[in-house]
Write a protein that holds these residues in place. Structure first.
Motif, PDB file in Angstrom:
ATOM      1  N   TYR A 138      80.864 -62.957 102.545  1.00  0.00           N
ATOM      2  CA  TYR A 138      79.627 -63.523 102.204  1.00  0.00           C
ATOM      3  C   TYR A 138      78.793 -63.828 103.538  1.00  0.00           C
ATOM      4  O   TYR A 138      77.426 -63.391 103.499  1.00  0.00           O
ATOM      5  CB  TYR A 138      79.885 -65.077 101.692  1.00  0.00           C
ATOM      6  CG  TYR A 138      78.634 -65.708 101.376  1.00  0.00           C
ATOM      7  CD1 TYR A 138      77.690 -65.567 100.185  1.00  0.00           C
ATOM      8  CD2 TYR A 138      78.099 -66.760 102.302  1.00  0.00           C
ATOM      9  CE1 TYR A 138      76.745 -66.293 100.005  1.00  0.00           C
ATOM     10  CE2 TYR A 138      77.130 -67.364 102.068  1.00  0.00           C
ATOM     11  CZ  TYR A 138      76.202 -67.127 100.802  1.00  0.00           C
ATOM     12  OH  TYR A 138      75.076 -68.003 100.659  1.00  0.00           O
ATOM     13  N   GLU A 139      79.442 -64.133 104.523  1.00  0.00           N
ATOM     14  CA  GLU A 139      78.649 -64.231 105.880  1.00  0.00           C
ATOM     15  C   GLU A 139      77.829 -63.198 106.181  1.00  0.00           C
ATOM     16  O   GLU A 139      76.851 -62.987 106.976  1.00  0.00           O
ATOM     17  CB  GLU A 139      79.652 -64.722 107.148  1.00  0.00           C
ATOM     18  CG  GLU A 139      80.644 -63.525 107.599  1.00  0.00           C
ATOM     19  CD  GLU A 139      81.344 -64.058 108.631  1.00  0.00           C
ATOM     20  OE1 GLU A 139      80.743 -64.278 109.830  1.00  0.00           O
ATOM     21  OE2 GLU A 139      82.422 -64.086 108.552  1.00  0.00           O
ATOM     22  N   TYR A 140      78.205 -61.832 105.754  1.00  0.00           N
ATOM     23  CA  TYR A 140      77.448 -60.518 106.269  1.00  0.00           C
ATOM     24  C   TYR A 140      76.517 -60.210 104.957  1.00  0.00           C
ATOM     25  O   TYR A 140      75.858 -59.101 105.241  1.00  0.00           O
ATOM     26  CB  TYR A 140      78.570 -59.345 106.459  1.00  0.00           C
ATOM     27  CG  TYR A 140      79.753 -59.852 107.236  1.00  0.00           C
ATOM     28  CD1 TYR A 140      79.275 -59.842 108.702  1.00  0.00           C
ATOM     29  CD2 TYR A 140      81.029 -59.840 106.999  1.00  0.00           C
ATOM     30  CE1 TYR A 140      80.398 -60.131 109.599  1.00  0.00           C
ATOM     31  CE2 TYR A 140      82.043 -60.215 107.821  1.00  0.00           C
ATOM     32  CZ  TYR A 140      81.651 -60.389 109.182  1.00  0.00           C
ATOM     33  OH  TYR A 140      82.611 -60.828 110.259  1.00  0.00           O
ATOM     34  N   ALA A 170      74.895 -64.797 103.276  1.00  0.00           N
ATOM     35  CA  ALA A 170      74.483 -65.898 104.099  1.00  0.00           C
ATOM     36  C   ALA A 170      73.407 -65.059 105.262  1.00  0.00           C
ATOM     37  O   ALA A 170      72.593 -65.761 105.895  1.00  0.00           O
ATOM     38  CB  ALA A 170      75.450 -66.128 105.299  1.00  0.00           C
ATOM     39  N   ARG A 171      73.282 -63.694 105.031  1.00  0.00           N
ATOM     40  CA  ARG A 171      72.236 -63.013 105.930  1.00  0.00           C
ATOM     41  C   ARG A 171      71.096 -62.904 105.123  1.00  0.00           C
ATOM     42  O   ARG A 171      69.923 -62.223 105.726  1.00  0.00           O
ATOM     43  CB  ARG A 171      72.518 -61.584 106.119  1.00  0.00           C
ATOM     44  CG  ARG A 171      73.690 -61.673 107.365  1.00  0.00           C
ATOM     45  CD  ARG A 171      73.986 -60.230 107.815  1.00  0.00           C
ATOM     46  NE  ARG A 171      72.837 -59.468 107.943  1.00  0.00           N
ATOM     47  CZ  ARG A 171      72.570 -58.041 107.555  1.00  0.00           C
ATOM     48  NH1 ARG A 171      73.624 -57.389 106.829  1.00  0.00           N
ATOM     49  NH2 ARG A 171      71.362 -57.184 107.575  1.00  0.00           N
TER      50      ARG A 171
END
Length: 165
Positions: A97-99, A102-103
């Protein structure tokens, strides 16, 4: 007013919670959910938590022999790629998710429905995965393709871009 329990990213049966809905029903908080079949539905939070609602209704009245999803393609490679795309962009608990989410990487509204995604992209060819042509762009027609691992490997953000993410 008491803050709502954060249910974004949680799974209830065939539903994954996407966001808190703007509407209320019977003065109860509602959540926008994505069913594994691709349909979005607004559900009262209490009905999700107590197990009363586990899907969008696509399973209603169908014999068990029909399988879990109305389109019958839930175990296809194409559906697996679609489901991964949705999860990476909407589920904060997903490992990547962070890549993606979340981006600010999103899935276009049309592709929230599996049948639309399938109509636009076609079946996933053997040896390929879903790739965004512009890695900073969203998942949408015109920015996605089926690519081999080698093609995807050549289409990565530059190292300085990764540090900024």
């Amino acid at each position: 007013m008491v803050a709502p329990i954060d249910m974004v990213g949680k799974r209830f049966g065939n539903l994954v919670v996407l966001q808190l809905a703007d509407e209320r029903r019977d003065n109860k908080r509602c959540w926008v959910c994505l069913c594994d079949c691709g349909n979005e539905k607004v559900i009262i939070g209490k009905n999700l938590r107590n197990g009363q609602v586990k899907g969008c209704g696509c399973l209603a009245g169908r014999p068990a022999s029909f399988g879990s999803f109305h389109h019958g393609l839930s175990r296809s490679p194409t559906h697996t790629s679609w489901r991964g795309m949705i999860d990476r962009c909407t589920n904060p608990k997903h490992g990547y998710y962070e890549y993606y989410g979340a981006r600010g990487i999103t899935v276009c509204d049309r592709w929230r429905n599996y049948e639309n995604f399938l109509a636009d992209m076609g079946e996933r060819p053997d040896g390929t995965t879903l790739d965004r042509v512009d890695n900073d762009g969203n998942y949408e027609p015109g920015n996605c393709r089926w690519a081999t691992w080698d093609e995807q490997g050549a289409n990565k953000r530059k190292p300085k871009d990764r540090r900024a993410a």
